[in-house]
Design an enzyme around this catalytic site. Structure first.
Site, PDB file in Angstrom:
ATOM      1  N   VAL A  70       1.709   5.349   6.066  1.00 21.60           N
ATOM      2  CA  VAL A  70       0.432   5.487   6.204  1.00 21.60           C
ATOM      3  C   VAL A  70       0.232   7.048   6.116  1.00 21.60           C
ATOM      4  O   VAL A  70       0.906   7.802   6.886  1.00 21.60           O
ATOM      5  CB  VAL A  70      -0.169   5.085   7.400  1.00 21.60           C
ATOM      6  CG1 VAL A  70      -1.504   5.303   7.815  1.00 21.60           C
ATOM      7  CG2 VAL A  70       0.428   3.518   7.872  1.00 21.60           C
TER       8      VAL A  70
ATOM      9  N   ARG B 156       9.996  11.814   2.455  1.00 22.19           N
ATOM     10  CA  ARG B 156      11.011  11.071   3.580  1.00 22.19           C
ATOM     11  C   ARG B 156      11.377   9.782   3.011  1.00 22.19           C
ATOM     12  O   ARG B 156      11.919   8.859   3.451  1.00 22.19           O
ATOM     13  CB  ARG B 156       9.917  10.800   4.792  1.00 22.19           C
ATOM     14  CG  ARG B 156      10.074  12.190   5.969  1.00 22.19           C
ATOM     15  CD  ARG B 156       8.779  12.108   6.666  1.00 22.19           C
ATOM     16  NE  ARG B 156       8.762  13.387   7.430  1.00 22.19           N
ATOM     17  CZ  ARG B 156       8.581  14.611   7.059  1.00 22.19           C
ATOM     18  NH1 ARG B 156       8.138  14.692   5.908  1.00 22.19           N
ATOM     19  NH2 ARG B 156       8.671  15.429   7.742  1.00 22.19           N
TER      20      ARG B 156
ATOM     21  N   PHE C 161       0.527  -1.173   0.070  1.00 20.56           N
ATOM     22  CA  PHE C 161      -0.035   0.076   0.103  1.00 20.56           C
ATOM     23  C   PHE C 161       0.889   1.423  -0.029  1.00 20.56           C
ATOM     24  O   PHE C 161       1.835   1.190   0.744  1.00 20.56           O
ATOM     25  CB  PHE C 161      -0.950  -0.119   1.206  1.00 20.56           C
ATOM     26  CG  PHE C 161      -2.140   1.072   1.036  1.00 20.56           C
ATOM     27  CD1 PHE C 161      -3.089   0.582   0.371  1.00 20.56           C
ATOM     28  CD2 PHE C 161      -2.051   2.158   1.908  1.00 20.56           C
ATOM     29  CE1 PHE C 161      -4.352   1.386   0.078  1.00 20.56           C
ATOM     30  CE2 PHE C 161      -2.959   3.099   1.431  1.00 20.56           C
ATOM     31  CZ  PHE C 161      -4.034   2.787   0.737  1.00 20.56           C
TER      32      PHE C 161
ATOM     33  N   HIS D 239      -9.009   5.947  10.939  1.00 18.18           N
ATOM     34  CA  HIS D 239      -8.548   4.884  10.346  1.00 18.18           C
ATOM     35  C   HIS D 239      -7.065   5.107  10.404  1.00 18.18           C
ATOM     36  O   HIS D 239      -6.287   4.152  10.842  1.00 18.18           O
ATOM     37  CB  HIS D 239      -8.879   4.612   9.018  1.00 18.18           C
ATOM     38  CG  HIS D 239      -8.290   3.432   8.356  1.00 18.18           C
ATOM     39  ND1 HIS D 239      -8.784   1.860   8.652  1.00 18.18           N
ATOM     40  CD2 HIS D 239      -7.201   3.076   7.429  1.00 18.18           C
ATOM     41  CE1 HIS D 239      -8.022   1.174   8.079  1.00 18.18           C
ATOM     42  NE2 HIS D 239      -7.185   1.820   7.399  1.00 18.18           N
TER      43      HIS D 239
END
Length: 157
Positions: free
Chosen positions: A81, A127, A22, A88
């Site tokens: 993420v 990053r 993901f 979430h």
């Protein structure tokens, strides 16, 4: 007063990297940074194993299986993420970090949390090889240093 530190010599170490698919636009550069650092620091190509998982939430599950199989000196978890409009983000980040800590404690093994938890995709890209460096590189450095520290502490016992 003795001081014990881990070095950055990766020769003779076996390292596993679990990487999330993901947000692959971010996780692939993280993986590339970790691989390049492992090579630069002497980890043999056949001593670096990469496993892929669907998302950051699954990283600790893979780490537990890798640690349980044994043979690794350290495990690196890489993912990204990015905050959205729902809570979430908070659940995934929290449980991924907690799971990594639990695996490290249970197996007495360095498990390095190289999961980006960013507010924006721009922050994540910065990053993962952009203006803020590559956190995959940093995670691999930490894993090698901790693996060597664990070895030094074990030899001392």
């Amino acid at each position: 007063m003795p001081e014990i530190t881990g070095g950055l010599d990766g020769s003779g170490l076996r390292v596993a990297v679990a990487v999330s698919r993901f947000n692959e636009i971010v996780t692939e550069p993280l993986l590339n940074g970790a691989r390049a650092t492992a090579k630069d620091l002497g980890v043999a190509d056949d001593a670096l194993e990469v496993v892929r998982v669907p998302g950051a939430f699954e990283l600790p599950q893979a780490a537990r299986r890798l640690a349980g199989n044994g043979g690794y000196d350290a495990i690196v978890l890489l993912g990204a993420v990015v905050r959205g409009e729902t809570p979430h983000f908070d659940y995934v980040c929290s449980e991924a970090a907690r799971g990594a800590t639990l695996v490290s404690q249970e197996f007495n093994l360095p498990v390095v949390f190289g999961v980006l938890t960013c507010d924006t995709m721009a922050q994540a890209r910065a990053r993962s090889g952009g203006s803020a460096g590559n956190k995959g590189d940093e995670a691999m450095r930490a894993a090698i240093e901790m693996a060597n520290l664990f070895r030094a502490l074990q030899e001392r016992d």
